[in-house]
Scaffold this active site. Sequence first.
Site, PDB file in Angstrom:
ATOM      1  N   ASP A 180      -4.019  -5.895  -5.179  1.00  0.00           N
ATOM      2  CA  ASP A 180      -2.780  -6.394  -4.541  1.00  0.00           C
ATOM      3  C   ASP A 180      -3.178  -7.575  -3.649  1.00  0.00           C
ATOM      4  O   ASP A 180      -3.146  -7.467  -2.428  1.00  0.00           O
ATOM      5  CB  ASP A 180      -2.191  -5.219  -3.727  1.00  0.00           C
ATOM      6  N   CYS A 232       3.676  -9.670  -3.986  1.00  0.00           N
ATOM      7  CA  CYS A 232       5.050  -9.713  -3.474  1.00  0.00           C
ATOM      8  C   CYS A 232       5.548 -11.153  -3.577  1.00  0.00           C
ATOM      9  O   CYS A 232       6.192 -11.672  -2.681  1.00  0.00           O
ATOM     10  CB  CYS A 232       5.150  -9.152  -2.061  1.00  0.00           C
TER      11      CYS A 232
HETATM   12  N1  SAM Z   1      -2.382  -3.534  -0.410  1.00  0.00           N
HETATM   13  C1  SAM Z   1      -1.963  -3.715   0.970  1.00  0.00           C
HETATM   14  C2  SAM Z   1      -0.956  -2.659   1.347  1.00  0.00           C
HETATM   15  O1  SAM Z   1      -0.276  -2.136   0.454  1.00  0.00           O
HETATM   16  O2  SAM Z   1      -0.820  -2.308   2.519  1.00  0.00           O
HETATM   17  C3  SAM Z   1      -1.453  -5.125   1.204  1.00  0.00           C
HETATM   18  C4  SAM Z   1      -2.449  -6.184   0.823  1.00  0.00           C
HETATM   19  S1  SAM Z   1      -2.011  -7.838   1.255  1.00  0.00           S
HETATM   20  C5  SAM Z   1      -0.821  -8.262   0.056  1.00  0.00           C
HETATM   21  C6  SAM Z   1      -3.423  -8.742   0.737  1.00  0.00           C
HETATM   22  C7  SAM Z   1      -4.672  -8.448   1.532  1.00  0.00           C
HETATM   23  O3  SAM Z   1      -5.775  -9.077   0.869  1.00  0.00           O
HETATM   24  C8  SAM Z   1      -4.685  -8.997   2.948  1.00  0.00           C
HETATM   25  O4  SAM Z   1      -4.830  -7.946   3.859  1.00  0.00           O
HETATM   26  C9  SAM Z   1      -5.908  -9.918   2.985  1.00  0.00           C
HETATM   27  O5  SAM Z   1      -6.615  -9.834   4.208  1.00  0.00           O
HETATM   28  C10 SAM Z   1      -6.742  -9.379   1.854  1.00  0.00           C
HETATM   29  N2  SAM Z   1      -7.715 -10.297   1.227  1.00  0.00           N
HETATM   30  C11 SAM Z   1      -7.599 -11.624   1.019  1.00  0.00           C
HETATM   31  N3  SAM Z   1      -8.682 -12.105   0.391  1.00  0.00           N
HETATM   32  C12 SAM Z   1      -9.506 -11.047   0.182  1.00  0.00           C
HETATM   33  C13 SAM Z   1     -10.782 -10.897  -0.429  1.00  0.00           C
HETATM   34  N4  SAM Z   1     -11.423 -11.941  -0.955  1.00  0.00           N
HETATM   35  N5  SAM Z   1     -11.333  -9.665  -0.464  1.00  0.00           N
HETATM   36  C14 SAM Z   1     -10.684  -8.597   0.073  1.00  0.00           C
HETATM   37  N6  SAM Z   1      -9.477  -8.688   0.667  1.00  0.00           N
HETATM   38  C15 SAM Z   1      -8.885  -9.889   0.711  1.00  0.00           C
END
Ligand code: SAM
Length: 306
Positions: A180, A232
Amino acid sequence: AACPGACQVPRYVRVNTLKTCVDDAIDFFKRQGYSYLGKAASVEELRALSGKKFLLDLHLPELLVFPPETDFHDNLLYTSGHIILQDKASCLPAFLLSPAAGSHIIDACAAPGNKTSHLAAILKNKGQIFAFDVDTKRLATMNTMLMRAGVTGFQLAQQDFLTVDPGDAKYSKVTYILLDPSCSGSGMVNRVPREEAAPSAERLQALAGFQRKVLSHALSFPALQRLVYSTCSLHREENEDVVQAVLQEWGSTFRLVNAFPSWPWRGLAAFSGAESCLRASPADTLTHGFFVAVLERHGEGTAAPS
Ligand code: SAM
């Protein structure tokens, strides 16, 4: 505009089955003066909700639906982790990943953890969840939330998922991945004025590049059987186009699953088979804007894409 005022999204409440059950949650709300109208038969019934009335959702088994203006942030069931305030569309990824009890799962971009806690509930806390995120603040919130929700059997790491080694023995039994990733958020209702929410072409390209990279990386875990990719966002560039590009890159190793055939709104016809994906929006499904694709290993090969 995607959502004129008339199509407000209801307050969806996911019952946390690690702490309670749907019947007990319903009884609790009845004691608080809400009238329970039973299981909804149509999205129209959800749209017609008003006052202190609530329904059981027609698509998701543990989801209660209240009128849009309902606020449960101070409610005892919420503060004690018995319910999770989570939009219906955002309940689709864990529900469609549908991991078997005892599985090893990666939640690649996990914070603040609503989907992780949903996965743990489906697993009944039996199994192992490896959750990653890069954002320290969001990880702190996530830790609190998972504790409150009674989630055990998870390892939370502050790590860029792209640097997680698929060859590490630790992940040799990971058969499910929920992905996600960060997206433009263009499907979120009421977050920012819609004009400001429109991302530039450059930003969309950058996001899509990241999403392709992270999806392809997830597919390289050797024992992976099933993956859910979600955003989203309502932009095809971050959704169908990402799935198409990465599936092509992997040849016949993975295929799209025709997820939730009774779900009314499908992927845009960006490529043949894209209707196997799901879309969600305020107007069509009375949820925030969302996209979900379910991929499954097809052949025997685990070779990296060319
Ligand atoms: N799945 C979560 C939930 O349902 O509560 C929401 C996730 S949000 C859409 C995307 C997340 O990806 C953010 O918290 C961001 O910090 C993280 N993110 C961005 N780049 C990333 C990476 N390279 N590795 C791990 N996490 C990452």
